[in-house]
Design an enzyme around this catalytic site. Structure first.
Site, short mmCIF file in Angstrom:
data_model
loop_
_atom_site.label_atom_id
_atom_site.label_comp_id
_atom_site.label_asym_id
_atom_site.label_seq_id
_atom_site.Cartn_x
_atom_site.Cartn_y
_atom_site.Cartn_z
N ARG A 19 -5.64 9.58 9.32
CA ARG A 19 -4.46 9.80 10.17
C ARG A 19 -4.25 8.60 11.10
NH1 ARG A 19 -2.12 14.43 10.54
NH2 ARG A 19 -4.04 15.56 10.00
N GLU A 42 -7.05 10.50 1.90
CA GLU A 42 -5.82 11.21 2.29
C GLU A 42 -5.13 10.43 3.42
OE1 GLU A 42 -4.66 14.91 5.19
OE2 GLU A 42 -6.51 15.07 4.02
N THR A 71 -0.71 16.63 5.54
CA THR A 71 0.39 17.11 6.37
C THR A 71 1.69 17.13 5.56
OG1 THR A 71 -0.77 15.97 8.18
CG2 THR A 71 1.28 17.06 8.74
N LYS A 131 -8.65 24.73 1.82
CA LYS A 131 -9.36 24.15 2.97
C LYS A 131 -9.25 25.11 4.14
CE LYS A 131 -5.94 21.33 5.46
NZ LYS A 131 -5.58 19.99 5.93
N GLY A 161 -13.76 19.35 12.78
CA GLY A 161 -15.01 19.48 13.54
C GLY A 161 -16.27 19.21 12.76
N GLY A 181 -11.82 13.73 9.44
CA GLY A 181 -10.80 12.93 10.08
C GLY A 181 -11.33 12.05 11.19
#
Length: 210
Positions: A19, A42, A71, A131, A161, A181
């Protein structure tokens, strides 16, 4: 195509969630991740020029990696990602229209679910991988409860997390794999920094295999 993608995921089920990645740094970061062992990348669509990054990664990495977008919220976005050569469609939610469009265009569907109701609705729409998101709220206990009612062979990833230090507890709760992430990539990191973090996750994953 989805069978080959699933085989790749099963070999090392760690998805790098990039991201904030920019096209200018995409290939360098992608190569660093591959060097550490990651093979699924991703690019969330709320990143700068995400479709450009997806296309660049696909062109540079070829068959060495699976590249897709996250997303993804609409069927139109699914088509845009596939036009950019994306292979996997990941969403924070379980939108049946998005899942059906993903299946129709031959990409792999990985929607986010939080409850059994959402999980089974997603599977009915054709999702191949689920997920649990945000998994840090559900915790390993929540994942274990969801795992208990799903088909035993259903792939269920924990996303949110997850760190190298707690990956083992998630695996013990029944996680098939992980989306990673902020603990792996943040905007501004160098490719070398990302590669170092990626190696820590691969080491943690390998420690659960035995």
């Amino acid at each position: 195509m989805t069978t080959a993608i699933l085989d790749r995921l099963d070999a090392l089920p760690l998805v790098a969630i990039l991201r904030g990645l920019t096209p200018e740094e995409a290939v360098g970061v992608g190569e660093a991740l591959l060097g550490a062992g990651f093979t699924c990348l991703e690019v969330p669509l709320n990143s700068p020029r995400p479709l450009e990054s997806v296309r660049l990664l696909r062109e540079a990495l070829g068959d060495r990696a699976v590249v897709g977008a996250g997303t993804v919220l609409t069927p139109e976005a699914v088509r845009d990602v596939v036009a950019a050569k994306g292979q996997i469609i990941i969403s924070p939610n379980a939108d049946a229209d998005v899942i059906r469009e993903t299946v129709a265009v031959g990409a792999l569907s990985m929607p986010g679910v939080f409850t059994a109701t959402e999980a089974f609705a997603a599977l009915k729409a054709g999702a191949q991988v689920l997920k649990l998101f945000p998994s840090e709220i559900a915790g390993p206990a929540g994942l274990r409860a969801l795992r208990a009612v799903l088909p035993s062979d259903q792939r269920l990833y924990a996303v949110g997390g997850v760190t190298p230090d707690n990956l083992t507890s998630w695996r013990a709760a029944g996680a098939s794999g992980f989306g990673i992430g902020g603990a792996l990539f943040k905007p501004g990191m160098t490719a070398d920094e990302v590669g170092e973090r990626a190696r820590a996750f691969v080491t943690a994953w390998n420690a659960t295999q035995g």
